[in-house]
Design an enzyme around this catalytic site. Structure first.
Site, PDB file in Angstrom:
ATOM      1  N   HIS A 200       0.826  -1.209   0.000  1.00 32.14           N
ATOM      2  CA  HIS A 200       0.000   0.000   0.000  1.00 32.14           C
ATOM      3  C   HIS A 200       0.863   1.263   0.000  1.00 32.14           C
ATOM      4  CE1 HIS A 200       0.980   0.989   4.170  1.00 32.14           C
ATOM      5  NE2 HIS A 200       0.835  -0.316   4.438  1.00 32.14           N
TER       6      HIS A 200
ATOM      7  N   GLU B 235      -1.904  -6.945   7.751  1.00 33.27           N
ATOM      8  CA  GLU B 235      -0.664  -6.627   8.442  1.00 33.27           C
ATOM      9  C   GLU B 235      -0.654  -7.390   9.770  1.00 33.27           C
ATOM     10  OE1 GLU B 235       2.340  -6.208   8.694  1.00 33.27           O
ATOM     11  OE2 GLU B 235       2.556  -4.204   7.831  1.00 33.27           O
TER      12      GLU B 235
END
Length: 336
Positions: free
Chosen positions: A92, A195
């Site tokens: 990202h 994550e």
């Protein structure tokens, strides 16, 4: 934390490995700190393949076209228990949490600031992309357009983390590329493509309803719960625990998705663990970066070997007043 099972039969498991020699990122001589995925065509190595003589006898095909044919040939000529997939792993763009960690320093971030919802500069719960992060996703978009001209094998499946910074990055990166599956762009949101979970509020996802409201065209995988089932306010997933989670994630993908070329929009820790699972060398990506990996998977009889998984960790104790790191972090940012 309970890891959802992959659905792979208990009498067999996958063994993953990286097929090297196709991308510069595979090579020990390639420095992750200076590598430019855009200027290097995603790291694709210019070289002949043993399949070129029949596929491209007149040398008219692009390197990407010849690689696509090579991968398809590997699958066609392999026994049923072996398969190959080309994974495009994208991190990202910069989020507000990345800025805050630089502002306060990693020690103060881990022991104090990451546990809060935000500061006077903004909120980082399931944080959004900064303007720089949006720019990094736009850079990835342009990089893809360049590779499309070079006839890169199009992703046949698009997977995305449920955290907002990945949902947004994927949208900016792929919308408007006109690749199959992007008009409209409907990636599959996967819970495990996360994550490291726990403690850090930036890693707590929004509710299912909120995700659907903001990204109504995105597909949500079956069994996706309304509330975040993985985030724990008291402990944080260990690195080995995260890697075990990504073994389950990849096993799920390889067991249920027959497509060969796949895009994953994820996180630094997620990509680190994916690379570890498939036996790739460590290769840290900057925010917005992309790394392709050719993966061989073999379904092997018997249950998967037991992994050594460290237990979740509590937040570290602050060595000094974390609020004193503010001015220090601002000085660092000013010099950057």
């Amino acid at each position: 934390m309970t890891i959802p099972q992959s659905g792979t039969p208990p009498d067999s498991h996958f063994e993953f490995s990286t097929v090297t020699g196709y991308f510069l990122q595979d090579e020990a001589t390639t420095d992750p700190d200076t590598f430019d995925y855009v200027e290097s065509n995603f790291g694709l190595i210019t070289r002949p393949y043993d399949t070129d003589s029949t596929f491209d006898p007149d040398n008219q095909k692009t390197q990407w076209e010849r690689l696509g044919h090579k991968v398809e040939t590997l699958n066609r000529e392999s026994p049923p228990e072996v398969s190959y997939k080309l994974l495009y792993l994208g991190r990202h763009g910069e989020g507000y949490h990345n800025v805050a960690e630089r502002r306060y320093g990693t020690d103060a971030w881990d022991c104090y600031w990451s546990l809060l919802d935000g500061d006077e500069n903004g909120n980082w719960v399931d944080c959004r992309l900064t303007d720089i992060g949006i720019g990094q996703a736009e850079k990835a978009h342009k990089a893809w357009l360049k590779q499309i001209e070079a006839r890169i094998p199009f992703p046949q499946s698009y997977y995305v983390s449920p955290l907002n910074r990945c949902l947004a990055t994927a949208a900016v990166t792929f919308r408007g590329t006109k690749m199959p599956g992007t008009e409209p762009f409907r990636p599959l949101v996967k819970e495990l493509l996360r994550e490291t979970t726990g403690l850090h509020t930036c890693d707590m996802r929004s509710t299912k309803s909120e995700i659907i409201k903001e990204y109504p065209e995105y597909r949500i995988e079956p069994g996706f719960s309304e509330e975040d089932p993985l985030w724990d306010p008291k402990t944080r997933e260990s690195n080995s625990g995260r890697t075990a989670r990504f073994y389950e994630f990849l096993s799920d993908v390889f067991a249920h998705d027959e497509n060969v070329f796949m895009s994953f929009t994820a996180h630094s820790g997620a990509i680190t663990s994916i690379l570890e699972v498939v036996g790739h060398r460590e290769f840290a990506l900057a925010t917005g970066g992309v790394i392709p990996v050719l993966v061989r998977a073999e379904r092997v009889p018997g249950p998967a070997p037991k992994r050594v998984v460290e237990p979740p960790m509590e937040a570290p104790k602050c060595k000094e007043d974390p609020r004193s790191f503010v001015s220090r972090g601002v000085e660092v940012l000013a010099k950057a």
